[in-house]
Design an enzyme around this catalytic site. Structure first.
Site, PDB file in Angstrom:
ATOM      1  N   TYR A  52     -64.138  49.334  44.963  1.00 39.83           N
ATOM      2  CA  TYR A  52     -64.024  48.393  43.860  1.00 39.83           C
ATOM      3  C   TYR A  52     -62.599  47.831  43.823  1.00 39.83           C
ATOM      4  CZ  TYR A  52     -68.318  50.657  42.101  1.00 39.83           C
ATOM      5  OH  TYR A  52     -69.579  51.170  41.974  1.00 39.83           O
ATOM      6  N   GLY A  71     -84.083  40.738  31.298  1.00 41.47           N
ATOM      7  CA  GLY A  71     -85.353  40.067  31.530  1.00 41.47           C
ATOM      8  C   GLY A  71     -86.320  40.264  30.388  1.00 41.47           C
ATOM      9  N   PHE A 123     -76.399  50.233  36.494  1.00 43.67           N
ATOM     10  CA  PHE A 123     -77.041  49.087  35.852  1.00 43.67           C
ATOM     11  C   PHE A 123     -78.154  49.588  34.917  1.00 43.67           C
ATOM     12  CE2 PHE A 123     -75.909  46.395  39.803  1.00 43.67           C
ATOM     13  CZ  PHE A 123     -74.661  46.108  39.282  1.00 43.67           C
ATOM     14  N   PRO A 124     -77.820  50.455  33.968  1.00 47.25           N
ATOM     15  CA  PRO A 124     -78.857  51.112  33.172  1.00 47.25           C
ATOM     16  C   PRO A 124     -79.464  50.257  32.059  1.00 47.25           C
ATOM     17  CG  PRO A 124     -76.708  51.825  32.430  1.00 47.25           C
ATOM     18  CD  PRO A 124     -76.467  50.949  33.633  1.00 47.25           C
TER      19      PRO A 124
END
Length: 296
Positions: free
Chosen positions: A70, A220, A215-216
Site C-alpha cells: 500500500y 449495490g 471490503f465488508p
C-alpha cells in the site's frame, strides 16, 4: 441476539471484532473514489488521515491492517506516525508478497528471501520489534507454497512475527499452508453482496481461525433506498453501514470485519457497529435480502 465483542487471534492476540483496514488512506480524494484506486502514494491530506487512524483507536479499534504494497510502504509509515508508541492491546497486521512496479500493477511475488526482506522493512516502518499478524498477501504460483509459508515461519521462529495469516485463499490452500505452519487468520473478500467464500467462513470457524473480511460493507441493491439494510437500519436506529457490519458480526464469532474509510466520522461510526444488536429474524432477513418483515 448478543455477540462476542472480542476474539483471540491465534489464541492469544485479543482484539475487538471491528478492525480498521488502512488501504484507503492513500492518494488524493479523487483517486480514492475510483473503482480501482491506485493506492500508490501516501494521502494527499496527511493530517486528516492521521486523524482518521487516531479516531479509530479512540473509538476502541485495536486491530489495524495494512500492507507493504500500500503506497509502497507509506501506509505502514502513516500508521506508525498516528499510533506509535502503541498503547497496550493494539495489534498490528500487515501483508507481504506483492510487487508494485507501477500504480496499475499488483504482482504476486513469493520468493522466500523477498518475503523475509519485506518483513524486515515492515518492522522498521511500523516501528515495532514484532508484527502481530503477518499475512501472505497473495500466493505466488511461481514458488512452492511450502517455501513461502516457510519464510514466514522462519520469521516467527526468530520472534519477528507473532502469527501468520493468508489472504485470498481457498480451503485447499489453507489446508496445505497449515501443514507447514499454524495459520491464525484468513483475509478474503466477503460481504452481504459477495458471499463466494461462505465455505471458507464455515471452515475457519470449525478450526478457530480468525476470518477477516475485507471490503465488508456491501454496496449495490442491498444498500439501496428501500433495500434490506435501509429497512433494518430504520428499525434499530443505525446506519446502513453499521447494519452491514453487524450482520457480519452475527455471522460467526470468529469474523472480524476490517472496514476502511478516509473519514474520521465514519471510522467512529464503523466501530459503533460492535454495539449493535440484531434479532435472529433481522439477521435472516438481511441475509436473504428481504426488506420487509416477512418470514424467510
Amino acid at each position: 441476539m448478543t455477540i462476542n465483542e472480542v476474539f483471540r487471534i491465534g489464541g492469544d492476540v485479543e482484539v475487538r471484532r471491528i478492525g480498521f483496514g488502512a488501504m484507503r488512506l492513500a492518494d488524493t480524494e479523487h483517486e480514492r473514489s475510483r473503482a480501482a484506486a491506485p493506492v500508490w502514494r501516501g494521502p494527499a491530506d496527511r493530517a486528516t488521515a492521521l486523524e482518521v487512524l487516531r479516531t479509530a483507536a479512540e473509538s476502541g479499534v485495536d486491530l489495524f491492517d495494512t500492507a507493504d504494497a500500500y503506497a509502497l510502504g507509506a501506509n505502514e509509515e502513516l500508521l506508525a506516525q498516528a499510533l506509535h508508541p502503541y498503547r497496550d492491546g493494539v495489534a498490528l497486521a500487515t501483508k507481504t508478497g506483492v510487487l508494485r512496479p507501477s500504480a496499475a500493477e499488483w504482482i504476486p511475488h513469493g520468493h522466500p528471501a523477498y518475503l523475509r526482506q519485506q518483513a524486515e522493512l515492515s518492522l522498521r516502518r511500523l516501528r515495532t520489534d514484532r508484527i502481530d499478524l503477518l499475512q501472505l498477501h497473495r500466493i505466488d504460483p511461481g514458488y512452492p507454497l511450502a517455501d513461502q509459508i516457510g519464510a514466514l515461519r522462519q520469521l516467527q521462529e526468530e520472534g519477528k512475527v507473532r502469527h501468520i495469516g493468508l489472504s485470498e485463499v481457498t480451503v485447499a490452500q489453507l489446508t496445505a499452508a497449515s501443514a507447514v505452519a499454524p495459520i491464525a487468520s484468513v483475509q478474503n473478500l466477503y460481504n452481504l453482496a459477495e458471499r463466494g467464500h461462505d465455505a471458507m467462513v464455515d471452515h475457519t470457524a470449525r478450526l478457530g481461525i480468525a476470518f477477516l473480511p475485507y471490503f465488508p460493507v456491501a454496496r449495490g441493491a442491498h444498500a439501496a433506498d428501500g433495500g434490506v439494510l435501509a429497512a433494518v437500519a430504520d428499525e434499530v436506529g443505525a446506519t446502513r453501514a453499521q447494519v452491514a457490519l453487524a450482520w457480519l458480526l452475527h455471522r460467526s464469532p470468529h469474523v472480524i470485519p476490517i472496514p476502511g474509510t478516509s473519514s474520521a466520522a465514519h471510522a467512529a461510526e464503523n466501530a459503533g457497529a460492535l454495539r449493535l444488536s440484531l434479532t435472529e429474524e433481522q439477521v435472516r432477513r438481511i441475509g436473504a435480502g428481504v426488506p420487509g418483515d416477512v418470514p424467510v
